[in-house]
Design a protein around this motif. Structure first.
Motif, short mmCIF file in Angstrom:
data_model
loop_
_atom_site.label_atom_id
_atom_site.label_comp_id
_atom_site.label_asym_id
_atom_site.label_seq_id
_atom_site.Cartn_x
_atom_site.Cartn_y
_atom_site.Cartn_z
N THR A 1 5.09 33.17 -45.14
CA THR A 1 4.81 33.39 -43.70
C THR A 1 3.73 32.44 -43.18
OG1 THR A 1 3.06 34.98 -44.19
CG2 THR A 1 5.28 35.88 -43.82
N ALA B 1 11.74 30.36 -44.63
CA ALA B 1 10.30 30.64 -44.73
C ALA B 1 9.51 29.58 -43.96
CB ALA B 1 9.87 30.69 -46.19
N ARG C 1 -6.21 37.55 -50.72
CA ARG C 1 -6.29 36.51 -49.69
C ARG C 1 -7.69 36.50 -49.08
NH1 ARG C 1 -0.52 37.67 -49.14
NH2 ARG C 1 -0.95 39.50 -47.88
N ALA D 1 3.90 28.50 -48.89
CA ALA D 1 3.37 29.12 -47.67
C ALA D 1 4.00 30.46 -47.30
CB ALA D 1 3.52 28.16 -46.50
N GLN E 1 7.34 19.62 -55.77
CA GLN E 1 7.79 18.43 -56.49
C GLN E 1 7.98 17.26 -55.52
OE1 GLN E 1 8.92 21.54 -56.52
NE2 GLN E 1 10.13 22.04 -58.32
N PHE F 1 8.60 35.99 -47.30
CA PHE F 1 7.98 37.00 -48.17
C PHE F 1 6.56 37.31 -47.71
CE2 PHE F 1 5.24 37.96 -51.77
CZ PHE F 1 5.93 38.98 -52.41
N SER G 1 9.37 20.88 -51.10
CA SER G 1 8.99 21.48 -52.39
C SER G 1 7.71 20.82 -52.88
CB SER G 1 10.10 21.26 -53.41
OG SER G 1 10.19 19.88 -53.71
N SER H 1 0.79 25.34 -50.83
CA SER H 1 2.03 24.76 -51.39
C SER H 1 3.17 25.77 -51.51
CB SER H 1 1.72 24.16 -52.76
OG SER H 1 1.28 25.17 -53.63
N ASP I 1 7.00 24.95 -47.73
CA ASP I 1 7.78 25.97 -48.45
C ASP I 1 9.16 25.39 -48.71
OD1 ASP I 1 7.39 29.34 -48.80
OD2 ASP I 1 9.37 28.45 -49.15
N ILE I 2 9.64 25.62 -49.92
CA ILE I 2 10.94 25.09 -50.34
C ILE I 2 12.08 25.78 -49.60
CG2 ILE I 2 11.33 26.70 -52.25
CD1 ILE I 2 12.18 24.30 -53.97
N ASN I 3 11.78 27.00 -49.11
CA ASN I 3 12.79 27.79 -48.43
C ASN I 3 12.77 27.48 -46.93
OD1 ASN I 3 13.70 30.20 -46.86
ND2 ASN I 3 14.12 31.00 -48.90
N VAL J 1 0.55 32.99 -43.95
CA VAL J 1 -0.64 33.81 -43.70
C VAL J 1 -1.91 33.22 -44.31
CG1 VAL J 1 -0.10 35.39 -45.64
CG2 VAL J 1 -1.58 36.17 -43.80
N ARG J 2 -1.79 32.69 -45.53
CA ARG J 2 -2.98 32.13 -46.18
C ARG J 2 -3.52 30.93 -45.40
NH1 ARG J 2 -3.57 33.22 -51.98
NH2 ARG J 2 -2.07 34.90 -52.11
N ASP K 1 0.89 29.75 -55.06
CA ASP K 1 1.11 31.19 -55.22
C ASP K 1 2.61 31.45 -55.32
OD1 ASP K 1 0.64 34.00 -55.02
OD2 ASP K 1 0.98 33.93 -52.86
N PRO K 2 3.21 31.04 -56.45
CA PRO K 2 4.68 31.12 -56.54
C PRO K 2 5.15 32.51 -56.94
CG PRO K 2 3.78 30.27 -58.58
CD PRO K 2 2.60 30.56 -57.69
N PHE K 3 6.45 32.70 -56.97
CA PHE K 3 7.01 33.90 -57.59
C PHE K 3 6.96 33.62 -59.09
CE2 PHE K 3 9.74 33.89 -53.59
CZ PHE K 3 9.06 34.94 -53.00
C1 LIG Z 1 4.96 34.64 -53.43
S1 LIG Z 1 5.55 33.73 -52.07
C2 LIG Z 1 4.06 33.12 -51.35
C3 LIG Z 1 3.31 34.14 -50.61
C4 LIG Z 1 2.19 33.61 -49.77
N1 LIG Z 1 1.36 32.67 -50.47
C5 LIG Z 1 1.35 34.76 -49.24
O1 LIG Z 1 0.18 34.88 -49.57
O2 LIG Z 1 1.92 35.58 -48.48
C6 LIG Z 1 6.21 32.28 -52.79
C7 LIG Z 1 6.78 31.28 -51.81
O3 LIG Z 1 6.84 30.04 -52.49
C8 LIG Z 1 8.03 29.39 -52.13
N2 LIG Z 1 8.35 28.42 -53.23
C9 LIG Z 1 8.84 28.71 -54.45
N3 LIG Z 1 8.93 27.58 -55.20
C10 LIG Z 1 8.47 26.56 -54.43
C11 LIG Z 1 8.30 25.16 -54.64
N4 LIG Z 1 8.65 24.59 -55.80
N5 LIG Z 1 7.79 24.41 -53.64
C12 LIG Z 1 7.41 25.00 -52.45
N6 LIG Z 1 7.58 26.32 -52.20
C13 LIG Z 1 8.08 27.10 -53.17
C14 LIG Z 1 9.04 30.49 -51.95
O4 LIG Z 1 10.11 30.08 -51.12
C15 LIG Z 1 8.18 31.60 -51.34
O5 LIG Z 1 8.24 31.59 -49.93
#
Ligand SMILES: C[S@@+](CC[C@H](N)C(=O)[O-])C[C@H]1O[C@@H](n2cnc3c(N)ncnc32)[C@H](O)[C@@H]1O
Length: 362
Positions: A50, A75, A26, A48, A98, A17, A96, A46, A70-72, A52-53, A114-116
């Motif tokens: 891409t 990503a 940023r 990440a 957690q 994302f 993750s 926490s 990143d949990i994904n 970028v941050r 910076d979660p969704f």
């Molecule tokens: C909004 S994006 C982050 C964007 C990024 N910080 C930026 O500035 O471009 C959220 C990311 O957090 C990851 N994510 C969601 N829940 C997570 C968790 N519990 N632990 C680690 N990563 C997580 C998602 O897979 C996603 O890639």
């Protein structure tokens, strides 16, 4: 794959994302980290995506010890590639928050989350990863919840009753701060807000944690309840978890709308903002810093279009109303929450009088 340049970083997005609209935020985060940087600061990105941050922190804020998770899986792989692309050697993990919190308690001096959507489900784990002096940067994009579109959802997620009028963004930001302080207090951390922002579709708080039972007790003294009377437009606030605000407006005896608990303490630290401003890397960020530096540190604000509508006055510029208020000796500033609004320490009667004086009756 397209390469994007943001700040000093070059980024491939791939399956991760990336939102170009968040570049200014940023920028500000880089400026913040530069302002609070300590020697050998360990930084965690926490969420990440891409990367970028984290990459910009390493390249622009001078913090070399940055970990990305990143949990994904996809990503995390993109972030790994981007770290290499920028000639950096940073630790990148498909993990993750957690999972990391279980094994790395108290390991970071700065954490960017910076979660969704809501950061609430991960707040507990973020506190585990922090220790004395950690700077937390936390984003929330569940602004509909924090702004009261669904009161039940806000009570469920944040334990606070939201406000659903033009002031909802400030109430929402204070709910987020209160939730952060309350979670921090369980870990014996006091919380000091350094910067609190509401913009576009997000809210973001930058806070410092200070260890000690006395610090956390002092911090919780900033929690409180608000009440709003939609009839005479009166706001009331009282600190405490069981405050004595009555259900009726003391002026007109109408039923008031309660909201909170919210953070009633300061939402920013001017020294931090000043340091960030000195290191500014974009005009947009500088403008924002100026606004946040100047903004009066009192709860809630007034929206001039709402006031003129309510008073049956022809539309009038907020600057004209602010000038009238200044003439009364009141303190008054612009506000981040509304381009046509202002903050003031004047009473609602003085505010109404200034709107009337600045406009004409319809
Ligand atoms: C909004 S994006 C982050 C964007 C990024 N910080 C930026 O500035 O471009 C959220 C990311 O957090 C990851 N994510 C969601 N829940 C997570 C968790 N519990 N632990 C680690 N990563 C997580 C998602 O897979 C996603 O890639």
């Amino acid at each position: 794959m397209k390469t994007i340049v943001e700040g000093k970083a070059r980024i491939l997005t791939g399956d991760a994302f990336y939102n170009p609209k968040m570049a200014m935020l940023r920028d500000m985060s880089v400026m913040f980290l530069k302002a609070v940087r300590t020697r050998n600061m360990r930084v965690l990105d926490s969420t990440a995506a891409t990367g970028v941050r984290a990459i910009r922190y390493a390249l622009e804020a001078g913090t070399k010890n940055v970990t990305l998770i990143d949990i994904n899986k996809k990503a995390a792989a993109v972030a790994k590639k981007n770290v290499k692309l920028n000639g950096l050697k940073l630790k990148v993990m498909n993990e993750s928050v957690q999972g990391l919190a279980n094994e790395h308690e108290g390991s970071f001096e700065a954490i960017d989350h910076d979660p969704f959507g809501s950061p609430a489900p991960n707040m507990f784990d973020l506190m585990k990863l922090a220790w004395n002096g950690t700077n937390l940067m936390i984003t929330a994009t569940d602004t509909a919840v924090l702004c009261g579109a669904h009161a039940g959802a806000c009570i469920k997620v944040y334990g606070s009753r939201p406000l659903h009028n033009e002031m909802c963004k400030e109430a929402g930001l204070r709910i987020l701060l209160n939730f952060t302080a309350r979670t921090a207090a369980q870990f014996n951390f006091g919380m000091m807000p350094l910067l609190s922002i509401s913009d576009m579709h997000y809210m973001r708080v930058f806070v410092r944690l200070e260890f000690g039972a006395d610090k956390s007790i002092a911090s919780m003294k900033n929690t409180g309840i608000g009440a709003f009377c939609s009839k005479c437009y009166e706001y009331m606030f009282e600190k405490g978890v069981a405050p004595l605000l009555g259900p009726l407006c003391p002026k007109c005896k109408s039923k008031m709308e309660p909201f909170g608990p919210i953070w009633l303490g300061s939402m920013r630290d001017r020294d931090t903002i000043m340091k960030m401003r000195k290191n500014s890397i974009s005009d947009a960020a500088s403008e924002k810093m100026d606004l946040l530096y100047e903004e009066l540190d009192v709860p809630m604000f007034y929206s001039v279009p709402k006031l003129t509508k309510r008073l049956g006055v022809t539309s009038v510029s907020h600057y004209a109303v602010m000038e009238k208020l200044q003439e009364t000796g009141a303190r008054v500033t612009r506000t981040q929450f509304d381009p046509n609004g202002f903050k003031t320490d004047a009473s609602i009667e003085e505010v109404f009088a200034s709107v009337r004086a600045a406009g004409r009756r319809k």
